[in-house]
Motif scaffolding. Structure first.
Motif, PDB file in Angstrom:
ATOM      1  N   ALA A   7      15.281  26.432  -4.693  1.00 31.49           N
ATOM      2  CA  ALA A   7      15.735  27.617  -3.969  1.00 31.49           C
ATOM      3  C   ALA A   7      14.611  28.085  -3.061  1.00 31.49           C
ATOM      4  O   ALA A   7      13.438  27.999  -3.423  1.00 31.49           O
ATOM      5  CB  ALA A   7      16.114  28.722  -4.951  1.00 31.49           C
ATOM      6  N   ASN A  16      19.823  32.461  -5.584  1.00 31.55           N
ATOM      7  CA  ASN A  16      19.858  31.138  -4.950  1.00 31.55           C
ATOM      8  C   ASN A  16      19.367  30.066  -5.917  1.00 31.55           C
ATOM      9  O   ASN A  16      19.856  28.945  -5.892  1.00 31.55           O
ATOM     10  CB  ASN A  16      19.052  31.161  -3.650  1.00 31.55           C
ATOM     11  CG  ASN A  16      19.864  31.766  -2.536  1.00 31.55           C
ATOM     12  OD1 ASN A  16      20.714  31.104  -1.960  1.00 31.55           O
ATOM     13  ND2 ASN A  16      19.655  33.049  -2.279  1.00 31.55           N
ATOM     14  N   VAL A  20      21.559  26.812  -6.894  1.00 31.89           N
ATOM     15  CA  VAL A  20      21.046  25.444  -6.777  1.00 31.89           C
ATOM     16  C   VAL A  20      21.009  24.761  -8.149  1.00 31.89           C
ATOM     17  O   VAL A  20      21.252  23.556  -8.250  1.00 31.89           O
ATOM     18  CB  VAL A  20      19.682  25.405  -6.048  1.00 31.89           C
ATOM     19  CG1 VAL A  20      18.513  25.708  -6.971  1.00 31.89           C
ATOM     20  CG2 VAL A  20      19.458  24.062  -5.376  1.00 31.89           C
ATOM     21  N   THR A  23      24.662  23.760  -8.789  1.00 29.36           N
ATOM     22  CA  THR A  23      25.053  22.650  -7.914  1.00 29.36           C
ATOM     23  C   THR A  23      24.369  21.360  -8.330  1.00 29.36           C
ATOM     24  O   THR A  23      24.992  20.293  -8.314  1.00 29.36           O
ATOM     25  CB  THR A  23      24.747  22.987  -6.441  1.00 29.36           C
ATOM     26  OG1 THR A  23      25.396  24.224  -6.109  1.00 29.36           O
ATOM     27  CG2 THR A  23      25.231  21.893  -5.517  1.00 29.36           C
ATOM     28  N   SER A  75      18.884  25.854  -1.510  1.00 28.65           N
ATOM     29  CA  SER A  75      19.643  27.094  -1.359  1.00 28.65           C
ATOM     30  C   SER A  75      18.684  28.177  -0.885  1.00 28.65           C
ATOM     31  O   SER A  75      17.755  28.556  -1.594  1.00 28.65           O
ATOM     32  CB  SER A  75      20.308  27.497  -2.677  1.00 28.65           C
ATOM     33  OG  SER A  75      21.187  28.584  -2.459  1.00 28.65           O
ATOM     34  N   MET A 111      22.413  25.227   1.332  1.00 25.41           N
ATOM     35  CA  MET A 111      23.280  26.273   0.794  1.00 25.41           C
ATOM     36  C   MET A 111      22.598  27.631   0.928  1.00 25.41           C
ATOM     37  O   MET A 111      21.394  27.713   1.158  1.00 25.41           O
ATOM     38  CB  MET A 111      23.556  26.016  -0.690  1.00 25.41           C
ATOM     39  CG  MET A 111      24.186  24.683  -0.980  1.00 25.41           C
ATOM     40  SD  MET A 111      24.547  24.471  -2.744  1.00 25.41           S
ATOM     41  CE  MET A 111      22.935  24.636  -3.464  1.00 25.41           C
ATOM     42  N   ALA A 112      23.384  28.668   0.727  1.00 25.86           N
ATOM     43  CA  ALA A 112      22.862  30.026   0.639  1.00 25.86           C
ATOM     44  C   ALA A 112      23.884  30.877  -0.090  1.00 25.86           C
ATOM     45  O   ALA A 112      25.077  30.592  -0.075  1.00 25.86           O
ATOM     46  CB  ALA A 112      22.591  30.602   2.024  1.00 25.86           C
ATOM     47  N   THR A 113      23.373  31.920  -0.726  1.00 21.97           N
ATOM     48  CA  THR A 113      24.233  32.934  -1.313  1.00 21.97           C
ATOM     49  C   THR A 113      23.555  34.276  -1.136  1.00 21.97           C
ATOM     50  O   THR A 113      22.344  34.352  -0.900  1.00 21.97           O
ATOM     51  CB  THR A 113      24.544  32.654  -2.801  1.00 21.97           C
ATOM     52  OG1 THR A 113      25.557  33.568  -3.234  1.00 21.97           O
ATOM     53  CG2 THR A 113      23.314  32.771  -3.679  1.00 21.97           C
ATOM     54  N   SER A 143      28.203  28.116   1.676  1.00 22.23           N
ATOM     55  CA  SER A 143      27.850  29.520   1.558  1.00 22.23           C
ATOM     56  C   SER A 143      28.681  30.148   0.446  1.00 22.23           C
ATOM     57  O   SER A 143      29.902  29.988   0.415  1.00 22.23           O
ATOM     58  CB  SER A 143      28.146  30.232   2.884  1.00 22.23           C
ATOM     59  OG  SER A 143      28.028  31.624   2.733  1.00 22.23           O
TER      60      SER A 143
END
Length: 177
Positions: A7, A16, A20, A23, A75, A111-113, A143
């Motif tokens: 992350a 994040n 990660v 995922t 992420s 990715m990101a959150t 996202s």
């Protein structure tokens, strides 16, 4: 496939990092190394510091890990619409390791959150535009908006978002990206 996952945050409670970690579990049949950005803490990048002391050892260590991977799973935390200061500093030092690009010409699943409805959209857009110049080939993005509503007990609870992520992971696996 050997995957390097982390992350772009140094928070001990990073959302994040949670994303990660989840995922990376979807790549269970592959070799995944999950890193903590805190293990690569370095002084704030400064050209004078680099000239005086050189590139810090953690940058070389991370560069070696990047070079020995097939893909980066990253992420990014979004702070004020951009990278976190912790990630930006690591990125800056990584870019100073001689005779290589920061991301080593590797594939990146980006990715990101965030707690908000945009799910880190600004930092994702920034990274998609910037990373190719630094040897990062963004092969997919994801996202996750409204983290605290959509992620509970280590998993994505919104079925549409969960299926979207699983489809991206399956596509990467099928295409050997």
């Amino acid at each position: 496939m050997k995957i390097l996952a982390f992350a772009g945050s140094n928070s001990s409670t990073s959302i994040n990092r949670q994303l990660v970690t989840y995922t990376s579990s979807l790549f269970s049949e592959h070799e995944v190394e999950l890193l903590d950005l805190n293990d690569f803490e370095m002084p704030i990048y400064k050209a004078d510091r680099e000239e005086e002391s050189g590139v810090p050892q953690p940058a070389y260590t991370l560069a070696e890990k990047v070079d020995h991977s097939d893909m980066i799973l990253l992420s990014l935390a979004e702070h004020n619409g951009a990278y976190s200061a912790a990630f930006k500093n690591v990125f800056d030092w990584l870019s100073r390791v001689p005779e290589r690009k920061a991301f080593g010409d590797k594939k990146i699943f980006l990715m990101a959150t965030s707690p908000g409805a945009r799910g880190g959209a600004s930092v994702l857009e920034m990274a998609q535009k910037r990373f190719p110049y630094n040897g990062g080939h963004v092969i997919a993005t994801f996202s996750l908006p409204n983290f605290y509503d959509n992620f509970k007990e280590g998993t994505i609870v919104d079925e549409q978002l969960k299926e979207q992520l699983i489809e991206l992971v399956d596509q990467i696996k099928r295409e050997g990206k």
